[in-house]
Write an enzyme that holds these catalytic residues in place. Structure first.
Site, PDB file in Angstrom:
ATOM      1  N   ASP A 246       6.103  -1.610   3.140  1.00 51.96           N
ATOM      2  CA  ASP A 246       6.532  -0.375   2.492  1.00 51.96           C
ATOM      3  C   ASP A 246       8.031  -0.376   2.218  1.00 51.96           C
ATOM      4  O   ASP A 246       8.838  -0.708   3.105  1.00 51.96           O
ATOM      5  CB  ASP A 246       6.168   0.809   3.394  1.00 51.96           C
ATOM      6  CG  ASP A 246       6.582   2.139   2.804  1.00 51.96           C
ATOM      7  OD1 ASP A 246       6.002   2.543   1.781  1.00 51.96           O
ATOM      8  OD2 ASP A 246       7.518   2.765   3.354  1.00 51.96           O
ATOM      9  N   GLU A 283       6.624  -3.464  -1.499  1.00 54.43           N
ATOM     10  CA  GLU A 283       6.915  -2.330  -2.369  1.00 54.43           C
ATOM     11  C   GLU A 283       8.433  -2.306  -2.520  1.00 54.43           C
ATOM     12  O   GLU A 283       9.156  -2.188  -1.528  1.00 54.43           O
ATOM     13  CB  GLU A 283       6.436  -1.015  -1.778  1.00 54.43           C
ATOM     14  CG  GLU A 283       6.734   0.160  -2.716  1.00 54.43           C
ATOM     15  CD  GLU A 283       6.755   1.518  -2.042  1.00 54.43           C
ATOM     16  OE1 GLU A 283       6.644   2.523  -2.752  1.00 54.43           O
ATOM     17  OE2 GLU A 283       6.917   1.574  -0.804  1.00 54.43           O
TER      18      GLU A 283
END
Length: 577
Positions: A246, A283
Site C-alpha cells: 500500500d 501502489e
C-alpha cells in the site's frame, strides 16, 4: 520449551506475563532483544509484555494471533500445525492473469474467510486467476477497510484468524486460484498500535495517515527487518502468491538500498526456495517506472504497480467527470496515451498537483503486464462521497464498453468484487472504532472533506454507522435478476476471449495502435481490433482492415462492412482482421 523474544532497545526492564502463570523476568542482549525460555509454554498460551515499571500488559509486536482483539493478550501459534493440501500448487504469475479485488468483511453476508470459500467457484467460472484481498491484519473494532491495521503478523480474528486465512488460501489453490494480500507498512492504525512503545518504530516525519515509519533513522535496521519478516511470513507461512504494498510513495526512505529493493531481493530468494512465482505489486503515486524495472537494470525489482492513470483516463471517458484529479483526463487522447505508454503523467504538467509529474515508460522494453489496470477498485469507489459504483451512473452499454477496453488492454486487468454483475450495492467508507473521540473525529473529518466539494452532512454516510457497513455488503441475490446475469455472462465471455486470443493479452506496449475520432476509439492488438462507440448515436467506424469475423459484441445491432463496422450507441465490438 518456548523461547519468548521481543525487541525493546530503550527499555531498562522487560517482563513476560503468562496468563494464569505469573511474570518472568527477561534478559537483554546487547542488540536490544530481550529473551526468556519457558518450559511450560506452548501453542495456545496467552502472553503479554511489561516494559520497565509499567504494569500495563502489552501485546507482542510480532504476535501471530490476537484472539481478544488488538488490545488483548497475544496467543502463541504454531504455523507448522496446519495441514496443507496444496503440495501440488505451482503458483500463478501475474503476466496474462486477471485479478479480482475483494474485501473479506463485505464479500459475503457472514464476512469471514470460510464464507469466502463458498464463493470461489463463482470466481473460477468467471475466469479470474488471482484474488486480491484487502488488508486482513488485525485492527481495532469489528468492521474496517483494513488500512487501520496495527498487528502486522496477525490475521484479524473476526475474519477467522490464522487458520481461517490458511483455509481460504488452501481452498483457492485447490481451485487453481492464486491469492494476493494487500499489506500496509507506511503507517500504524490510530488505535492499538503498541509496537512504537517497544522501540523507535516511528520517524519524526508524518504522512497522510500519521507518523511515518522509521526506515532510515537510528535503530531503523530492526524496523526494516520487522517489515521484511512480516512480508516473508505472509508469503511463506500462509502460502500466499503475492503482496500488494500500500502507498509506497509514503515510505520515507533515504537509504542507498531502498526498502522496496530489499523486499524484492528477499522475496526473490524465497520464490527460488519454494519453487513458485511470488509477486510484489506496488501502489504508487509517483509514476516512476524504476519501481518495476528489474534490479539488473538499475530498478527496484518490483513485479507490478497499480496504474491510476489508466483508471482516470477510462473513468473520465465513460462518465464525463473532470473534477479534482480527473481534470487532466477526459479526452480520447489521454486514453490513447495510456494504452500505448501506461502513464499519462509521464513528465508533463499535472494540474491537480500544480507541477510536472512522472517519468516516461520505455514502451519497447517495459511490458504492460507490470501495470495493474482497473475500472473500479476499493479506493476509486469507496473514496467517493457516497461510495457509488459505475453501475449507479453508467448505462449497461457503457459499462460493457469500459470492460471491453480494460480487458483487451496490454495491462494486468483487475475487477472489483461485484463489478462482473454490475452490483448495485455501494461500497462506502466504514469504520467501527470503539473509542468515542476517535469515532467522532473520523466522522467529522469525512464530512469536512466532502463539504469542500459541495456535499452536505446528510449526504455523506457516517463511517461509524453500522448501516454504512451493512449497505456495503454484496447482494448475491442480484444474480437471480436477468440484467445482472446478462452482465455476468458478458464478463465471462470477454475474459474467455482474452484468454483464447494471444493478441489480446500481448503485453508489448509498442505493438498497441490507437486511433480515435468523434466519440469513438479503435485499438489494434495484432490481428484483433477493438472498436468502441461512446456516442449516444450510431456511428460507422473505419477499421482500415478487412474484417474476417466478429469475436464479441457488447450487444446486438453491430453491422460489419468490408473494412469497418456500424455500431449502435454506447457499444463496442472485437473483430478479427
Amino acid at each position: 520449551m518456548t523461547e519468548f523474544t521481543v525487541w525493546a532497545p530503550e527499555a531498562v526492564r522487560v517482563r513476560l506475563r503468562l496468563v494464569g502463570a505469573g511474570d518472568h523476568e527477561m534478559v537483554a542482549d546487547p542488540d536490544g532483544w530481550w529473551r526468556v525460555d519457558v518450559p511450560t509454554a506452548g501453542p495456545g498460551t496467552d502472553y503479554a509484555y511489561l516494559l520497565d515499571d509499567d504494569n500495563r500488559a502489552l501485546p507482542d509486536p510480532r504476535s501471530a494471533w490476537q484472539p481478544e482483539g488488538v488490545h488483548g493478550c497475544s496467543r502463541l501459534y504454531d504455523h507448522s500445525a496446519y495441514t496443507w493440501s496444496d503440495q501440488r500448487w505451482t503458483g500463478r504469475q501475474l503476466p496474462g492473469g486477471v485479478l479480482y479485488e475483494l474485501h473479506v468483511g463485505t464479500f459475503t453476508p457472514e464476512g469471514t474467510f470460510d464464507s469466502a470459500i463458498e464463493k470461489l467457484d463463482h470466481l473460477v467460472e468467471l475466469g479470474v486467476d488471482l484474488i486480491e484481498l484487502l488488508p486482513v491484519n488485525a485492527f481495532n473494532g469489528e468492521h474496517n477497510w483494513g488500512y487501520d491495521g496495527v498487528c502486522w503478523f496477525a490475521p484479524h480474528h473476526g475474519y477467522g484468524g490464522p487458520d481461517g486465512l490458511k483455509r481460504l488460501v488452501d481452498a483457492a489453490h485447490a481451485r487453481g486460484l492464486g491469492v494476493i494480500l494487500d499489506v500496509v507498512y507506511n503507517h500504524f492504525g490510530p488505535s492499538g498500535a503498541y509496537a512504537p512503545l517497544f522501540g523507535p518504530y516511528l520517524a519524526e516525519t508524518s504522512n497522510t495517515w500519521g507518523r511515518s515509519v522509521n526506515l532510515d533513522g537510528p535503530h531503523s535496521d530492526e524496523v526494516r527487518r520487522y517489515i521484511v519478516d512480516s512480508v516473508i511470513m505472509w508469503l511463506r507461512d500462509y502460502h500466499l502468491d503475492g503482496l500488494r504494498l500500500d502507498a509506497v510513495h509514503a515510505l520515507r526512505d533515504q537509504r542507498a538500498i531502498p526498502l522496496l529493493e530489499e523486499l524484492a531481493t528477499e522475496v526473490e530468494a524465497l520464490s527460488t526456495h519454494v519453487g513458485r512465482p511470488l509477486s510484489l505489486i506496488a501502489e504508487s503515486d509517483l509514476n516512476d517506472p524504476r519501481l518495476i524495472t528489474p534490479r539488473e537494470a538499475g530498478g527496484f525489482g518490483l513485479h507490478a504497480q497499480w496504474n491510476d492513470d489508466a483508471h482516470h483516463a477510462l473513468h473520465t471517458l465513460l462518465t464525463g467527470e473532470e473534477q479534482g484529479y480527473y481534470a487532466d483526463f477526459g479526452s480520447l487522447e489521454s486514453v490513447a496515451d495510456v494504452l500505448t505508454g501506461a502513464f499519462f503523467h509521464a513528465g508533463g504538467w499535472s494540474s491537480f498537483r500544480g507541477r510536472s509529474h512522472g517519468r516516461p515508460v520505455d514502451r519497447h522494453r517495459t511490458p504492460g503486464h507490470r501495470f495493474v489496470a482497473y475500472l473500479q477498485n476499493h479506493d476509486q469507489i469507496g473514496n467517493r462521497a457516497t461510495g457509488d459504483r459505475l453501475s449507479a451512473s453508467l448505462s449497461p452499454g457503457l459499462q460493457r464498453v469500459g470492460a471491453t477496453l480494460l480487458l483487451t488492454a496490454p495491462f494486468t486487468p483487475m475487477l472489483f468484487m461485484g463489478e462482473e454483475w454490475a452490483a448495485s450495492t455501494p461500497w462506502q467508507f466504514f469504520t467501527s472504532h470503539p473509542e468515542p473521540e476517535l469515532a467522532a473525529a473520523v466522522a467529522t473529518g469525512r464530512r469536512r472533506e466532502f463539504a469542500a466539494h459541495g456535499w452536505s452532512d446528510g449526504e455523506v454516510p457516517d463511517p461509524q454507522d453500522p448501516q454504512t457497513f451493512a449497505r456495503s455488503r454484496l447482494d448475491w441475490a442480484e444474480l437471480d435478476k436477468p440484467e445482472h446475469r446478462e452482465m455476468l455472462d458478458f464478463y465471462r465471455r470477454l475474459i474467455a476471449l482474452r484468454r483464447s486470443r494471444p493478441d489480446l493479452s500481448d503485453p508489448r506496449l509498442d505493438r498497441v495502435d490507437v486511433r480515435y475520432g468523434d466519440r469513438f476509439v479503435v485499438v489494434r492488438r495484432g490481428r484483433c481490433v477493438i472498436a468502441a462507440n461512446l456516442a449516444g448515436k450510431p456511428q460507422r467506424i473505419d477499421l482500415a482492415s478487412v474484417v474476417r469475423t466478429v469475436l464479441l459484441a457488447t450487444g446486438p445491432g453491430a453491422i460489419v462492412t468490408r473494412n469497418g463496422v456500424e455500431l449502435p450507441p454506447e457499444s463496442a465490438v472485437i473483430v478479427a482482421v
